[in-house]
Design a protein around this motif. Sequence first.
Motif, short mmCIF file in Angstrom:
data_model
loop_
_atom_site.label_atom_id
_atom_site.label_comp_id
_atom_site.label_asym_id
_atom_site.label_seq_id
_atom_site.Cartn_x
_atom_site.Cartn_y
_atom_site.Cartn_z
N LEU A 5 63.12 -3.18 -29.31
CA LEU A 5 63.04 -2.64 -30.66
C LEU A 5 61.90 -1.62 -30.73
N VAL A 6 62.23 -0.45 -31.30
CA VAL A 6 61.26 0.62 -31.49
C VAL A 6 61.25 0.96 -32.97
N GLY A 7 60.11 0.80 -33.64
CA GLY A 7 60.02 1.11 -35.05
C GLY A 7 58.86 2.04 -35.33
N HIS A 8 59.13 3.11 -36.08
CA HIS A 8 58.06 4.04 -36.46
C HIS A 8 57.73 3.87 -37.93
N SER A 9 56.42 3.78 -38.24
CA SER A 9 55.93 3.72 -39.62
C SER A 9 56.54 2.51 -40.33
N THR A 10 57.32 2.70 -41.41
CA THR A 10 57.98 1.56 -42.04
C THR A 10 58.85 0.82 -41.04
N GLY A 11 59.48 1.54 -40.11
CA GLY A 11 60.24 0.88 -39.07
C GLY A 11 59.39 -0.07 -38.23
N GLY A 12 58.10 0.26 -38.10
CA GLY A 12 57.20 -0.64 -37.39
C GLY A 12 56.98 -1.95 -38.10
N THR A 13 56.99 -1.93 -39.44
CA THR A 13 56.89 -3.19 -40.17
C THR A 13 58.17 -4.01 -40.02
N VAL A 14 59.30 -3.31 -39.91
CA VAL A 14 60.58 -4.01 -39.71
C VAL A 14 60.60 -4.72 -38.37
N VAL A 15 60.18 -4.05 -37.31
CA VAL A 15 60.24 -4.69 -36.00
C VAL A 15 59.15 -5.76 -35.85
N GLN A 16 58.01 -5.60 -36.54
CA GLN A 16 57.05 -6.70 -36.57
C GLN A 16 57.69 -7.94 -37.17
N ILE A 68 64.36 2.26 -35.30
CA ILE A 68 64.27 2.05 -36.73
C ILE A 68 63.31 3.09 -37.31
N PRO A 69 63.79 3.95 -38.23
CA PRO A 69 62.94 5.03 -38.75
C PRO A 69 61.97 4.54 -39.81
N GLY A 70 61.16 5.50 -40.30
CA GLY A 70 60.15 5.21 -41.30
C GLY A 70 60.69 5.21 -42.71
N LEU A 71 59.82 5.49 -43.68
CA LEU A 71 60.18 5.35 -45.09
C LEU A 71 61.32 6.27 -45.49
N GLY A 72 61.44 7.44 -44.86
CA GLY A 72 62.58 8.30 -45.14
C GLY A 72 63.90 7.62 -44.88
N GLY A 73 63.91 6.65 -43.96
CA GLY A 73 65.03 5.75 -43.77
C GLY A 73 66.26 6.35 -43.12
N ASP A 74 66.19 7.57 -42.63
CA ASP A 74 67.35 8.25 -42.06
C ASP A 74 67.25 8.25 -40.55
N GLY A 75 68.24 7.66 -39.89
CA GLY A 75 68.22 7.56 -38.44
C GLY A 75 68.19 8.91 -37.73
N ARG A 76 68.56 9.98 -38.42
CA ARG A 76 68.52 11.30 -37.80
C ARG A 76 67.09 11.74 -37.49
N PHE A 77 66.11 11.07 -38.07
CA PHE A 77 64.72 11.29 -37.68
C PHE A 77 64.55 11.19 -36.17
N TRP A 78 65.32 10.30 -35.54
CA TRP A 78 65.16 10.01 -34.12
C TRP A 78 65.88 10.99 -33.20
N GLU A 79 66.57 11.98 -33.73
CA GLU A 79 67.42 12.81 -32.90
C GLU A 79 66.71 13.41 -31.69
N PRO A 80 65.52 14.00 -31.82
CA PRO A 80 64.87 14.56 -30.61
C PRO A 80 64.56 13.50 -29.56
N VAL A 81 64.23 12.30 -30.01
CA VAL A 81 63.95 11.21 -29.06
C VAL A 81 65.25 10.68 -28.45
N ALA A 82 66.28 10.50 -29.29
CA ALA A 82 67.56 9.98 -28.80
C ALA A 82 68.15 10.90 -27.73
N GLU A 83 68.02 12.19 -27.89
CA GLU A 83 68.53 13.13 -26.89
C GLU A 83 67.91 12.87 -25.52
#
Length: 270
Positions: free
Chosen positions: A91-102, A27-42
Amino acid sequence: MPLTMMSDGCRVHYDVRGAAGPAVGLIPGLGGDGRFWEPVAERLASRFRLLIVDHRGAGRSDRPEGPYTIARIAADVLEIMDEAGCARAHLVGHSTGGTVVQTIALDNPDRVDRLIISGSWPGPDARFRALFEARLALLEAGRPDIYQAFTHVLGYDAEWIASHEAELDAAVGRAAQSLAPLSVAMDRIRMLLAFDRAAELGSIRAPALILGARDDEMILFAQSERIAHGIPGATLAAFDGGHFYPRTRADLFARHVGDFLMPHSAPSAP
């Protein structure tokens, strides 16, 4: 790259990567775009089945007028898990995504296996309110370009900015389009100012890894310490690389994720 209809009619985008392995929601941060995770997903797709979610109001999802809440985005994640056939997931959430997974760990603990909260916060303090009210004011003034430039300065370390200057300048040039409509972008900042589950963290029972960067100027490392101290048995680990360290330190981030989610597998290479 499916767009799936949520229960309230909003279409939310998500990707599925990796054919086998435990299910992991990213779950990404405030930008809200899952492509943020691309380097990690690879780096994780060979070991896990990844569900990479765009937020409503951002990325490739619909952008209806508000209201926006963290609880509604958490509900979207659960509906996506249902569609993907995942009764439970890490569940892995960064920044705003961290509030979602909390939120999911607190309100739907039966849906969570292990929990990674990265670069996030449990509720606003005075500094957080001052910073995000300033970011909101830039959008209210109709200056998405300055908002985006400010995000880069707060989000990346100096080395990354110097080596990606053209890419970041291009993102500033696209800001009016990528943040449109500004009314939605503003509502999404307001939802962060309204989020506060700090007093409830002691109820989380999922094994939790809390990550933060000591040089994070957006969300101070002290916020990660607050979360780690609040969740029983949580582990805290520190990075550098600015707020967007899942991108600037993708190898190290993916190693922490893989080792925590599969603790009995062979150790990662150093």
